[in-house]
Write a protein that holds these residues in place. Structure first.
Motif, PDB file in Angstrom:
ATOM      1  N   THR A  39       3.964  -4.748   3.434  1.00  0.00           N
ATOM      2  CA  THR A  39       4.912  -5.141   2.384  1.00  0.00           C
ATOM      3  C   THR A  39       4.285  -6.143   1.432  1.00  0.00           C
ATOM      4  OG1 THR A  39       6.845  -4.756   3.781  1.00  0.00           O
ATOM      5  CG2 THR A  39       7.110  -6.284   1.957  1.00  0.00           C
ATOM      6  N   ARG A  40       3.643  -7.160   1.985  1.00  0.00           N
ATOM      7  CA  ARG A  40       3.023  -8.191   1.153  1.00  0.00           C
ATOM      8  C   ARG A  40       1.885  -7.605   0.313  1.00  0.00           C
ATOM      9  NH1 ARG A  40       1.368 -12.023   5.846  1.00  0.00           N
ATOM     10  NH2 ARG A  40       0.511 -13.381   4.220  1.00  0.00           N
ATOM     11  N   SER A  69       1.301  -4.398  -0.579  1.00  0.00           N
ATOM     12  CA  SER A  69       1.759  -3.438  -1.578  1.00  0.00           C
ATOM     13  C   SER A  69       2.430  -4.137  -2.746  1.00  0.00           C
ATOM     14  CB  SER A  69       2.713  -2.417  -0.950  1.00  0.00           C
ATOM     15  OG  SER A  69       3.835  -3.065  -0.369  1.00  0.00           O
ATOM     16  N   ALA A  70       3.128  -5.239  -2.462  1.00  0.00           N
ATOM     17  CA  ALA A  70       3.788  -5.981  -3.535  1.00  0.00           C
ATOM     18  C   ALA A  70       2.773  -6.584  -4.495  1.00  0.00           C
ATOM     19  CB  ALA A  70       4.671  -7.076  -2.946  1.00  0.00           C
ATOM     20  N   VAL A 114       5.188   0.286  -5.434  1.00  0.00           N
ATOM     21  CA  VAL A 114       6.522  -0.309  -5.319  1.00  0.00           C
ATOM     22  C   VAL A 114       7.352   0.450  -4.284  1.00  0.00           C
ATOM     23  CG1 VAL A 114       8.691  -0.772  -6.522  1.00  0.00           C
ATOM     24  CG2 VAL A 114       6.521  -1.255  -7.650  1.00  0.00           C
ATOM     25  N   HIS A 146       6.287  -0.593  -0.979  1.00  0.00           N
ATOM     26  CA  HIS A 146       6.839  -1.933  -0.736  1.00  0.00           C
ATOM     27  C   HIS A 146       8.295  -1.839  -0.280  1.00  0.00           C
ATOM     28  CE1 HIS A 146       7.706  -6.167  -1.245  1.00  0.00           C
ATOM     29  NE2 HIS A 146       8.611  -5.914  -2.187  1.00  0.00           N
ATOM     30  N   THR A 195       8.557  -0.191   3.336  1.00  0.00           N
ATOM     31  CA  THR A 195       8.130  -1.093   4.421  1.00  0.00           C
ATOM     32  C   THR A 195       9.102  -2.257   4.607  1.00  0.00           C
ATOM     33  OG1 THR A 195       6.650  -2.184   2.818  1.00  0.00           O
ATOM     34  CG2 THR A 195       5.684  -0.516   4.264  1.00  0.00           C
ATOM     35  N   LEU A 196       9.820  -2.630   3.542  1.00  0.00           N
ATOM     36  CA  LEU A 196      10.877  -3.634   3.712  1.00  0.00           C
ATOM     37  C   LEU A 196      11.960  -3.117   4.659  1.00  0.00           C
ATOM     38  CD1 LEU A 196      11.406  -5.070   0.098  1.00  0.00           C
ATOM     39  CD2 LEU A 196      10.600  -6.327   2.109  1.00  0.00           C
TER      40      LEU A 196
END
Length: 524
Positions: free
Chosen positions: A11-12, A14-15, A61, A64, A67-68
């Motif tokens: 997540t981190r 990809s963001a 995105v 991201h 995965t969140l």
């Protein structure tokens, strides 16, 4: 895959990558629109990279967001990542990020649909790219868990710094263009001049961009200056009557002039596409004239106002390692624009033929500017004609040719189709098998149905039934009147692009084309 930290790490990452790609896409788009990189490489390659950056940003995105939802600590639901203010976790920053995502999708979607959208509407959506970077920056700063880390601050400052540079470049370029617009009328000779004759289009053998229906905006422009390019060619500089910047264009593009005598004619654009304060064209005095070139030569004066369509390109320069350009007479004009758009390191050669050196526009200039790359063959200086067939046997490059029909036929016979790009002045003679047949035309959107007799063009029938389609040359070469086909089989009789390409994208040119089926349904 079951590690509780795995999805959080993805997540981190990809963001951050998505944020960087969004910013690079905006910066790259700014450089394209201002043509800062015009000497670096081919325009098509630059635009492809711009699209890839935006598309890849959307992919990151989406990763991201997914995965969140997979992260076991946040427990985000589908609604939490798609609906603003539905999340309990930092609701406002998350909502800002969701809004930025939707704007990103809108921008990317408008790029894919730009051929169908009014230009002003497309530009309004596209300019929201700057807002996206602002929103994502706030989202990242208010939701990121690494905001206190040194590496994060370095990345954030770099990304925001690039965004600021992009905005400054955009503003400064706009200011420069506005300033040059005010002084355009005092410049008697353009940097490079443009095209010619009564009709211009990409040929059916071209391997350029797909021919898709376009929305062509019209605007009023004023003749700021006229200048002689050769004994038979008159150059015109056209400036907008408003303060708006002119549309972005690339070498090979042409505009349509609506003349006061009721005629419409196409002329290629040339010069520096970065200077969006004016259009430069040049008009060959054809003999005999059909009324377009003779009117312009007799009546074009500074202060004259004309209706002009947005640029249309059926002869776009495609990326290649090496080029061979062949120009006949006034056909040099779009070729010259292509040559000047290439970086210095690109390999290319030009063969330029004409009646006499005196009548060959830009001949001496091109020889002087590009020694060793330009071969000029004037008939009054050479007894023997060039043997193009023998010359082209050793050529393995992409070949771009523009000129008289006799020249085009010879080049088309000597160059493999996949490497050949042509632009014709006049249509190829094509006729319907068995002669023209009547056809029933149905227009899906307007719910109108009517018979088109064998002696009437489909374009004329559309106009007669209150469905005006923008048409110009009415010969099947300019590509202005394209319409989308819903059902039925068109009988393509035009010379715009390859028939297979028209069928692939589902269009036809009703000024000359008909149908091989009794019925034809159009998206009008």
């Amino acid at each position: 895959m079951n590690s509780p930290h795995l999805w959080w790490y993805i997540t981190r990452a990809s963001a951050i990558v998505a944020w960087a790609l969004m910013t690079l896409s905006v910066v790259w788009g700014t450089l394209l629109s201002t043509r800062v990189l015009r000497k670096v490489d081919n325009p098509s390659w630059l635009q492809d990279l711009h699209r890839y950056l935006g598309g890849t940003a959307i992919v990151m995105v989406v990763i991201h967001m997914v995965t969140l939802m997979l992260d076991g600590w946040l427990h985000f639901s589908v609604a939490n990542v798609l609906v603003p203010f539905s999340s309990d976790y930092r609701a406002l920053p998350v909502a800002i990020g969701i809004l930025g995502f939707y704007l990103l999708v809108a921008v990317q979607g408008s790029s894919l649909l730009m051929r169908w959208l009014p230009r002003r509407f497309w530009k309004a959506i596209h300019y929201s790219s700057y807002l996206i970077v602002v929103l994502v920056s706030f989202h990242a700063g208010l939701t990121g868990t690494d905001v206190t880390a040194l590496w994060y601050r370095i990345v954030a400052i770099s990304i925001i710094g690039l965004s600021v540079v992009a905005v400054l470049v955009r503003v400064l370029a706009g200011t420069k263009a506005t300033t040059s617009r005010g002084s355009a009328s005092v410049r008697s000779v353009p940097d490079t001049t443009v095209s010619d004759t009564t009709v211009r289009s990409g040929d059916g053998l071209a391997t350029g961009s797909a021919a898709l229906p376009l929305v062509l905006d019209r605007t009023t422009m004023r003749v700021a200056a006229t200048f002689r390019v050769s004994d038979e060619v008159l150059g015109l500089r056209l400036v907008p009557t408003t303060t708006d910047l002119l549309p972005v264009w690339h070498p090979g593009a042409h505009i349509t002039l609506a003349l006061p005598n009721g005629l419409e004619r196409q002329y290629s654009l040339c010069g520096d596409p970065a200077d969006r304060s004016h259009f430069d064209i040049a008009v060959l005095q054809t003999q005999p004239s059909l009324g377009g070139s003779s009117w312009i030569h007799a009546n074009a004066r500074p202060g004259l106002e004309l209706e002009v369509t947005a640029p249309l390109n059926r002869f776009e320069l495609e990326p290649a390692y090496s080029y061979t350009f062949i120009a006949g007479g006034i056909g040099i004009t779009p070729i010259k624009a292509m040559i000047e758009s290439l970086p210095q390191r690109r390999d290319w050669h030009l063969v330029y033929v004409g009646r006499s050196r005196k009548s060959m526009a830009f001949a001496d200039e091109l020889v002087a500017r590009y020694p060793g790359r330009v071969l000029v063959h004037a008939s009054d200086e050479n007894v023997a004609a060039l043997n193009f067939e023998k010359f082209l046997q050793t050529v393995q490059t992409d070949v771009y040719c523009c000129g008289p029909e006799a020249l085009m036929v010879r080049i088309a016979a000597a160059v493999p189709r996949e490497r050949l790009h042509l632009e014709r002045f006049q249509p190829v003679e094509r006729a319907a098998i068995g002669g023209p047949q009547p056809v029933m035309v149905s227009c899906r959107k307007s719910k109108k149905n009517f018979d088109v007799p064998a002696g009437q063009s489909i374009l004329e029938a559309l106009e007669q039934n209150g469905l005006p389609v923008l048409g110009s040359c009415r010969k099947g070469v300019c590509g202005t009147c394209d319409v989308r086909v819903v059902s039925g089989l068109p009988d393509h009789l035009d010379s715009v692009v390859d028939d297979e390409e028209k069928d692939r994208v589902g269009i036809m040119y009703p000024c000359v084309s008909r149908a091989t089926t009794p019925d034809l349904v159009l998206d009008l």
